[in-house]
Design a protein around this motif. Structure first.
Motif, PDB file in Angstrom:
ATOM      1  N   GLY A 114       0.830  -1.192   0.000  1.00 22.68           N
ATOM      2  CA  GLY A 114       0.000   0.000   0.000  1.00 22.68           C
ATOM      3  C   GLY A 114       0.867   1.246   0.000  1.00 22.68           C
ATOM      4  O   GLY A 114       2.098   1.155   0.012  1.00 22.68           O
ATOM      5  N   GLN A 115       0.209   2.394   0.019  1.00 23.97           N
ATOM      6  CA  GLN A 115       0.942   3.661  -0.046  1.00 23.97           C
ATOM      7  C   GLN A 115       1.449   4.097   1.319  1.00 23.97           C
ATOM      8  O   GLN A 115       2.281   4.998   1.426  1.00 23.97           O
ATOM      9  N   GLY A 116       0.949   3.485   2.369  1.00 21.29           N
ATOM     10  CA  GLY A 116       1.394   3.797   3.721  1.00 21.29           C
ATOM     11  C   GLY A 116       0.486   4.794   4.420  1.00 21.29           C
ATOM     12  O   GLY A 116      -0.180   5.615   3.780  1.00 21.29           O
ATOM     13  N   THR A 117       0.464   4.709   5.739  1.00 19.62           N
ATOM     14  CA  THR A 117      -0.294   5.660   6.553  1.00 19.62           C
ATOM     15  C   THR A 117       0.584   6.085   7.732  1.00 19.62           C
ATOM     16  O   THR A 117       1.236   5.243   8.361  1.00 19.62           O
ATOM     17  N   GLN A 118       0.616   7.367   8.000  1.00 18.76           N
ATOM     18  CA  GLN A 118       1.510   7.908   9.025  1.00 18.76           C
ATOM     19  C   GLN A 118       0.901   7.746  10.421  1.00 18.76           C
ATOM     20  O   GLN A 118      -0.253   8.098  10.652  1.00 18.76           O
ATOM     21  N   VAL A 119       1.712   7.210  11.321  1.00 17.94           N
ATOM     22  CA  VAL A 119       1.352   7.147  12.735  1.00 17.94           C
ATOM     23  C   VAL A 119       2.387   7.956  13.503  1.00 17.94           C
ATOM     24  O   VAL A 119       3.580   7.679  13.407  1.00 17.94           O
TER      25      VAL A 119
END
Length: 123
Positions: A114-119
Motif C-alpha cells: 500500500g501507499q502507507g499511513t503515518q502514525v
C-alpha cells in the motif's frame, strides 16, 4: 494482482490506541499472506506483524503484547490494533501481501504494498 489501501493513521499521545485498516482488492485475497511493516525516518523497513491464510499470527519483538493483527476475508480487510503506543512506534505503516501461505518477516518477500499511513506518537 492485489491493490492495497491503508487508513487509520494519525497523531496520538503515548499510551493511546489506534487501529489501522488495509483494504485489498482482488477475489483471491484469502490466498494471500498479509503483513504490516513500518518505516521511520532514517531507518530500515521493519516487520510489525503477519497473518497466514489459517490466521496464524506473528509479531515483531518490539510490538509483542501490544499490537494485534487480524483479517476479515469476507471483506478483504486486514487490521492492526495498536495499544499502549510509544514514541518509538512513530513511523509510516505499510500493508503488504504475498501470494503464499506463510507471512514472513522479510519485506523483500512481499509483492504488493500500500501507499502507507503515518502514525505519530507524541511523548
Amino acid at each position: 494482482q492485489v491493490q492495497l489501501v491503508e487508513s487509520g493513521g494519525g497523531l496520538v499521545q503515548a499510551g493511546d490506541s489506534l487501529r489501522l485498516s488495509c483494504a485489498a482488492s482482488g477475489r483471491t485475497f484469502k490466498t494471500y499472506a498479509m503483513a504490516w511493516f513500518r518505516q521511520a525516518p532514517g531507518k530500515e523497513r521493519e516487520f510489525v506483524a503477519g497473518i497466514n491464510w489459517s490466521e496464524i499470527k506473528s509479531y515483531g519483538d518490539s510490538v509483542k503484547g501490544r499490537f494485534t493483527i487480524s483479517r476479515d476475508n469476507a471483506k478483504n480487510m486486514v487490521f492492526l490494533q495498536m495499544n499502549s503506543l510509544k514514541y518509538d512506534d512513530t513511523a509510516v505503516y505499510y500493508c503488504a501481501a504475498r501470494p503464499d501461505h506463510v507471512a514472513t518477516s522479510a519485506y523483500r518477500d512481499y509483492d504488493y504494498w500500500g501507499q502507507g499511513t503515518q502514525v505519530t506518537v507524541s511523548s
